[in-house]
Design a protein around this motif. Sequence first.
Motif: not given
Lengths: 587, 359
Positions: B327-342
């Motif tokens: 879960q943490t790994a996925l979250e951190s990848c998402k944050a690196q990408d720009g933390d998009f919600q859409v």
Amino acid sequence: MAQDSGGFSSDYQFWMQKLSFWHQASTLETQQDTCLHLPRFQEFLRQMYEVLKEMDSNMIIERFPTIGQLLAKTCWNPFILAFDESQKILLWCLCCLINKEPQNSEELKLNSWTRGLLSHILSAFRFDTKEVGLFTQGLGYAPVDYYPGLLKNMVLSLVSELRESHLNGFNTQRRMAPEKIRFLSQVCVPLVTLPDTEPLVEALLTYHGHEPQEVLWPEFFEAVNEAFLLKKISLPTSAVICLWLRHLPSLEEATLHLFEKLISSERNFLRRIECFLKDSLLPEAACHPAIFRIIDEMFRYALLETDGAPEVLAAIQVFTWRFVDALEKQNKQLKFTLKTYFPYASPSLVMVLLQHPKDIPQELWHQPLKHISEMLREIVEDQTHRSYGDPFECWFLFIHFGGWADIAAERLVMSEAEPPEALLWLLAFSHGPRDGSQQRAQTMIEVKAVLSHLKRLLRSPTLLASDLQAAAAESPDRDPRPPSCQQLIRRLLLNFLLWAPGGHAIAREVITLMASTDEIGHEIAGFLDQTLYRWDHLCLEAPRPRKLARELLAELRAHVQPRPAARGAAVHAAGSLGPRDETSSSW
Amino acid sequence: MESLLQHLERFSEVLAVSRTTHVRTWDPATVRRALQWARYLRHVHRRFGRHVRIRAALERRLQNQWRLEGGSGSSPVPGLTNFQALERCDLRLSLRLLENRALGDAAYHCLLQELFPGPGVPDADEETLQGSLARVARRRSAVHLLRLSGCGENSVLEEDFMLKTQAELLLERLREVPRAEAEGPNRFLSTLWDRLPQNNFLKVMATVLLLPPSSPRPQEEELEPGTPKTLGDGDQELVRWLLAKPEVMTAFCRTLPAGLLTSVAGRHPELSRVYLGLLTDWGRHLHYDLQKGVWVGTESQHVPWEELYGKFQSLCQAPPPLKDEVQTALESCKAQDGDFQVPGLSIWTDLLLALGHGS
């Protein structure tokens, strides 16, 4: 062997046909038929080896031109190869066909063909995929190295499937279909005695499906039971109990097997009987009421058939002791009510009988004795209590706990007081269950007379054997004593000898006089053996009587020839404690 | 002692020859002598099982031989690998000779006489060779019968125990591979990887990694409590080798089913980190197909979205701490990408949404 050859030839034809039948189609029926015939076929193989080993290969082919077919079909039958020692005997038979120096092409062909079969038996039924073969080879393993491990894992897989749990992440939850389990139990018939498959046998026995009918094949139960009785396998007690609960013929077989052992064992060795009983697991299994009642029913028949043989009585007593021990060990709180074990007996009577005398102070033993006697008497003599069975049923229940009667006899002999009516009645009942009330009253009078005589002797400083003879003497103005009463009086005298201070000095002489027949000699030995066993069981401190009883028993055993418990055969014994030639009517 | 060691070496040679056509030249006397040697070595096994020094010397000699031959012969493993193998050496020799059609008739006849003396031969304290051979046949038939009864129709169950057996064999070998050179187990595993069918090998490796920690080899430890513990943990050797071989590790994580990989990752944190690294790497190679509204790879070797999703889904169902790490790994990848919600902008956002963790 010559005269047997006719029989062997017809057997040969029979098995040839059977093998062809089995070989033609591998259906459920042919497999079942194979399983049913495995022991007999092994016997045939043994006979065949005995015939073949006397001949060279040419003679064999001449005499049995179709032997090749017979052996080949055998070699291709996995049920036969998996059974007991069949594969070994088959290997021996094939060895007989090998020619050391083949002279012609026929002989060469036969050798080559036989060698093919021999290696087939040892490397048969390869089923590894190419990948697995390459893998094991790559690691430098031959099938002989990994088949034990493979079989172990196979068995574990099946066990976990039966128990619905699985080995690793490759598997998903699944239930085994009932017909598959049934077939598995059939396949296990030849495998029952193979140690590697023991966990599977156990899992099958303890498997409880949701089907209303029995899913396991009856022959599987029979095979397991036989292997267990012959000590070819060791199973946990729980699995054996499952076997007997699920297959009553096996339980009957196990009980009969125990009886046979008891009958063929030496008389008057209760310790040995106890070992047989313990070994049989039956007392433990009897904690289950259904099992208890079947074993008990068989004991009842044994008792009726032998007309109350003392050996059977003793065996029932020891069995009951061990059974009660097992009940206590399994659960302090009874899982089943006592009513389920003794459905026809008065529950309060069973409660009192079940009390262990060890748990009650010795000086209070007269209380339960009195209680038991009164309750029994009420049921036996009062018609309104017929729901608790006839006098025989009451007596049969009582002799399970026959130790109480022995305690009563001991008490009466050693007591200075007037003998209580209740104890006299209990003794008279336990020795003569079929007596009418008048007869029983007569016995009680006789016993009372002997006891009062013994009481006087108890205080006398010097005792003579003739004093005891006089004490036991029948009164000329009364009817002669029936045998059961005579036996009871002998018991009282023996107790007196063991316990009275002066008894030790005259014990040998009295016993020699008493043992007028071999049967009485055995009876005395039996009494001593049971008494010693009971004292051990009660942890009774009685060094002097114990020492004397042990010595007397050893001497009797040395002189009364050991023989199986079958009654009636006369035994000639010699020596100081042996039966005398002249008969002495007073004993 | 030296004569015993020489004896051992010569018997290894006999064992090697026993399955070749050279046995054509063997006469009855040769067969008898070979069996005598085998019996002698079995005796040595029984006699010196608890004798640590002699045992160690014999093991050393066997390992030297292995190292000299290692990988050069047709098999990466010699005939006798350890002291334990001496227990069965007569059985092995017998089976090889019985199956070897090159053995002449007279020699074969003699072999049968030696092996199957028939009934009435007094059993010594140990099982006779004919008893062992009969048991070999009985066990094989038992395997066949049990397979007939249901293991066969059910390929899942069959795969189950076949893999477990192979895994135990591999683990046993890994523990025996010569310790002297540090590269021993690694070189051994690489040789196997090059030679054996890789799909099966990957599954076996996964099974090894999932075996209960103390399960194999209970017998030997029971038998010889005084044995020095020179044997390493086979599964740790395997983990080390996998970590050192990225291409094998990639194949491992690509080929095996998601659930199995999750179990392995749960048991071995070192591997789980590499696995997660690979998954994120594979995810980065996908791009969003605007027209179809799906994540696709540009090249055929790229891992498809479905596979990636399946693997993450399985990991997210694992017990903690693995589940939380993923879960943490996925979250951190998402944050690196720009933390998009859409959806449609970052694969991590979409994966988290698909897995039901989208915020």
